[in-house]
Design a protein around this motif. Structure first.
Motif, PDB file in Angstrom:
ATOM      1  N   PRO A   1       1.552   3.511  -1.481  1.00  0.00           N
ATOM      2  CA  PRO A   1       0.434   3.913  -2.864  1.00  0.00           C
ATOM      3  C   PRO A   1      -0.577   4.621  -2.427  1.00  0.00           C
ATOM      4  N   LYS A   2      -0.970   5.436  -3.368  1.00  0.00           N
ATOM      5  CA  LYS A   2      -1.916   6.725  -3.100  1.00  0.00           C
ATOM      6  C   LYS A   2      -3.073   6.435  -2.287  1.00  0.00           C
ATOM      7  N   PRO A   3      -3.838   5.249  -2.797  1.00  0.00           N
ATOM      8  CA  PRO A   3      -5.062   4.940  -2.176  1.00  0.00           C
ATOM      9  C   PRO A   3      -4.904   4.352  -0.752  1.00  0.00           C
ATOM     10  N   ILE A   4      -3.840   3.795  -0.271  1.00  0.00           N
ATOM     11  CA  ILE A   4      -3.416   3.534   0.742  1.00  0.00           C
ATOM     12  C   ILE A   4      -3.195   4.553   1.850  1.00  0.00           C
TER      13      ILE A   4
ATOM     14  N   LEU B   1     -14.911   8.781   3.063  1.00  0.00           N
ATOM     15  CA  LEU B   1     -14.071   7.446   3.783  1.00  0.00           C
ATOM     16  C   LEU B   1     -14.822   6.304   3.081  1.00  0.00           C
ATOM     17  N   ALA B   2     -16.118   6.100   2.703  1.00  0.00           N
ATOM     18  CA  ALA B   2     -16.343   4.909   1.972  1.00  0.00           C
ATOM     19  C   ALA B   2     -15.616   4.849   0.671  1.00  0.00           C
ATOM     20  N   LYS B   3     -15.244   5.904   0.039  1.00  0.00           N
ATOM     21  CA  LYS B   3     -14.493   5.947  -1.243  1.00  0.00           C
ATOM     22  C   LYS B   3     -13.054   5.560  -0.867  1.00  0.00           C
ATOM     23  N   ALA B   4     -12.343   6.173   0.185  1.00  0.00           N
ATOM     24  CA  ALA B   4     -11.282   5.675   0.679  1.00  0.00           C
ATOM     25  C   ALA B   4     -10.997   4.305   0.739  1.00  0.00           C
ATOM     26  N   VAL B   5     -12.093   3.479   1.265  1.00  0.00           N
ATOM     27  CA  VAL B   5     -12.050   2.186   1.445  1.00  0.00           C
ATOM     28  C   VAL B   5     -12.309   1.329   0.028  1.00  0.00           C
ATOM     29  N   ASP B   6     -13.141   1.805  -0.772  1.00  0.00           N
ATOM     30  CA  ASP B   6     -13.350   1.245  -1.919  1.00  0.00           C
ATOM     31  C   ASP B   6     -12.073   1.264  -2.784  1.00  0.00           C
ATOM     32  N   ASP B   7     -11.288   2.582  -2.626  1.00  0.00           N
ATOM     33  CA  ASP B   7     -10.398   2.580  -3.846  1.00  0.00           C
ATOM     34  C   ASP B   7      -9.140   1.798  -3.430  1.00  0.00           C
ATOM     35  N   LEU B   8      -9.327   1.072  -2.214  1.00  0.00           N
ATOM     36  CA  LEU B   8      -8.186   0.147  -1.748  1.00  0.00           C
ATOM     37  C   LEU B   8      -8.150  -1.129  -2.911  1.00  0.00           C
ATOM     38  N   ARG B   9      -9.165  -0.878  -3.760  1.00  0.00           N
ATOM     39  CA  ARG B   9      -9.362  -2.143  -4.697  1.00  0.00           C
ATOM     40  C   ARG B   9      -8.313  -1.911  -5.908  1.00  0.00           C
ATOM     41  N   ASN B  10      -8.170  -0.486  -6.108  1.00  0.00           N
ATOM     42  CA  ASN B  10      -7.097  -0.026  -7.216  1.00  0.00           C
ATOM     43  C   ASN B  10      -5.682  -0.369  -6.822  1.00  0.00           C
ATOM     44  N   VAL B  11      -5.383  -0.846  -5.737  1.00  0.00           N
ATOM     45  CA  VAL B  11      -4.064  -1.171  -5.374  1.00  0.00           C
ATOM     46  C   VAL B  11      -3.561  -2.751  -5.947  1.00  0.00           C
ATOM     47  N   LYS B  12      -2.510  -2.460  -6.515  1.00  0.00           N
ATOM     48  CA  LYS B  12      -2.153  -3.978  -7.010  1.00  0.00           C
ATOM     49  C   LYS B  12      -1.148  -4.636  -5.875  1.00  0.00           C
TER      50      LYS B  12
ATOM     51  N   PRO C   1       3.631  -9.017  -8.362  1.00  0.00           N
ATOM     52  CA  PRO C   1       3.804 -10.356  -8.235  1.00  0.00           C
ATOM     53  C   PRO C   1       4.957 -11.160  -7.836  1.00  0.00           C
ATOM     54  N   GLN C   2       6.147 -10.173  -7.484  1.00  0.00           N
ATOM     55  CA  GLN C   2       7.258 -10.576  -7.453  1.00  0.00           C
ATOM     56  C   GLN C   2       7.644 -10.329  -5.779  1.00  0.00           C
ATOM     57  N   CYS C   3       7.324  -9.336  -5.312  1.00  0.00           N
ATOM     58  CA  CYS C   3       7.625  -9.181  -3.961  1.00  0.00           C
ATOM     59  C   CYS C   3       6.541  -9.140  -2.979  1.00  0.00           C
ATOM     60  N   PHE C   4       5.300  -9.018  -3.694  1.00  0.00           N
ATOM     61  CA  PHE C   4       3.872  -9.003  -3.045  1.00  0.00           C
ATOM     62  C   PHE C   4       3.786  -7.817  -1.999  1.00  0.00           C
ATOM     63  N   PHE C   5       4.509  -6.530  -2.301  1.00  0.00           N
ATOM     64  CA  PHE C   5       4.279  -5.399  -1.741  1.00  0.00           C
ATOM     65  C   PHE C   5       3.004  -4.777  -2.527  1.00  0.00           C
ATOM     66  N   SER C   6       2.581  -3.783  -1.971  1.00  0.00           N
ATOM     67  CA  SER C   6       1.335  -3.081  -2.665  1.00  0.00           C
ATOM     68  C   SER C   6       1.802  -1.993  -3.594  1.00  0.00           C
ATOM     69  N   TYR C   7       1.148  -1.922  -4.729  1.00  0.00           N
ATOM     70  CA  TYR C   7       1.531  -0.614  -5.327  1.00  0.00           C
ATOM     71  C   TYR C   7       0.549  -0.368  -6.338  1.00  0.00           C
ATOM     72  N   LEU C   8       0.737   0.921  -7.025  1.00  0.00           N
ATOM     73  CA  LEU C   8      -0.391   1.715  -8.001  1.00  0.00           C
ATOM     74  C   LEU C   8       0.187   2.021  -9.039  1.00  0.00           C
ATOM     75  N   GLY C   9      -0.355   1.812 -10.187  1.00  0.00           N
ATOM     76  CA  GLY C   9       0.150   2.148 -11.529  1.00  0.00           C
ATOM     77  C   GLY C   9       0.088   0.943 -12.425  1.00  0.00           C
ATOM     78  N   PRO C  10       0.557   1.484 -13.730  1.00  0.00           N
ATOM     79  CA  PRO C  10       0.028   0.416 -14.964  1.00  0.00           C
ATOM     80  C   PRO C  10       1.323  -0.574 -14.914  1.00  0.00           C
ATOM     81  N   LYS C  11       2.341  -0.539 -14.423  1.00  0.00           N
ATOM     82  CA  LYS C  11       3.386  -1.564 -14.466  1.00  0.00           C
ATOM     83  C   LYS C  11       3.081  -2.933 -13.923  1.00  0.00           C
ATOM     84  N   ASN C  12       3.850  -3.995 -14.313  1.00  0.00           N
ATOM     85  CA  ASN C  12       3.400  -5.329 -13.903  1.00  0.00           C
ATOM     86  C   ASN C  12       4.021  -5.732 -12.442  1.00  0.00           C
TER      87      ASN C  12
END
Lengths: 199, 199
Positions: free
Chosen positions: A3-6, B42-53, B56-67
């Motif tokens: 993912p882009k932020p990662i 660098l601070a923003k790069a850390v903070d942006d990790l919050r945007n990673v989802k 709920p199915q495989c528990f991998f990280s992803y970005l984007g609007p999907k579920n």
């Protein structure tokens, strides 16, 4: 794939010293799992580093409204005895021994080829100006507190040359430090001995 | 001794895996010297990790609007073959081989004592629910893609027990991985062989 932020985190943090892409990737995933509040705290901790000032005299880091750092502001400390160190962490290690009550100059990480870079030359110039202005052209003692390694010796020789005539006594850290070792990893006792036996 | 923002950085970053207080201190001083804009990046790069989802199915990280993540959303990939991995970085290593077209379950870092923690039990439950709901109660194959180490084996045995009856074929990664080695450090060829020869 990432993912882009990662990916962005990995790109930036992998450039830092002693962090590679693999460690950066693991860190990113680990930090992500901490949850939103700890992530925000870490981000703020990075951002707050901007508030740290660099002392224009010794180039150590400090916080606060003053123009110079606590060490340079401390009139209990002798101004005419200056220890030249490579890194901030070396200064901290020396301070912890409580055996040195002079001032410092943080030179910045030395190159392995024994050539001073422009930043280091500027910092040495600033020291020479201070000696000329505040110490009547001659310091009492300068301790070349570099690591006792080949490139530490090389750089110490260069600095020695540069400061010639501006100092009564030049010393290096004494016995106690094993040759090839690093200041950072010495215990406080060993380092205290090295200050006592400098010469 | 350390300026507060540096100390705070050290306190927080020294808690991260594989970063100790010494490395954290050096990082803080190093990052500080980069200047304001890189520090903010660098601070923003850390903070942006919050945007990673977290999927709920495989528990991998992803970005984007999907579920769910891109892998779980990809209907070209077999839903009834699932690789259970310990870490996100293991999933990435397996994906790079391009030899696996099933789905994943990221279990989280395994304990050395071979006991699954509550998070890992929850994730396995979620897998079992998926098998019951979407696969008629039985998956075609589950690959226990843990490291071939003692505690990897222990955990694989626990998971095997837990999934009994819900899967036709259980496999481990095959030859190619040296016993005692780690998935992360295998080259893509070796890992590809390990997928081909799983059993």
């Amino acid at each position: 794939m990432l993912p882009k932020p990662i990916q962005n985190f990995v790109d930036l943090f992998a450039k830092l010293p002693s962090i590679g892409p693999r460690q950066a990737t693991r860190l990113a995933f680990y930090i992500k799992t901490l949850g939103d509040a700890p992530v925000a705290d870490l981000a703020k901790a990075v951002d707050d580093l901007r508030n740290v000032k660099i002392c224009p005299q010794c180039f150590f880091s400090y916080l606060g409204p003053k123009n110079t750092c606590d060490i340079c502001n401390n009139n209990q400390r002798r101004k005419d005895i200056i220890a030249i160190v490579e890194k901030e962490t070396d200064l901290i290690s020396l301070e912890k021994t409580k055996k040195f009550s002079g001032r410092y100059l943080v030179l910045g990480e030395l190159k392995k080829d024994g050539v001073l870079d422009s930043l280091q030359k500027l910092r040495l110039s600033s020291l020479k100006k201070m000696i000329d202005k505040d110490l009547g052209g001659q310091a009492e003692e300068i301790i070349l507190a570099m690591n006792p390694t080949t490139y530490g010796d090389l750089n110490a020789a260069l600095i020695l040359q540069d400061l010639k005539g501006r100092v009564k006594k030049i010393s290096r850290l004494g016995i106690g430090l094993p040759t090839g070792g690093e200041i950072e990893f010495a215990d406080e006792d060993t380092l205290g001995n090295a200050i006592d036996n400098r010469g």
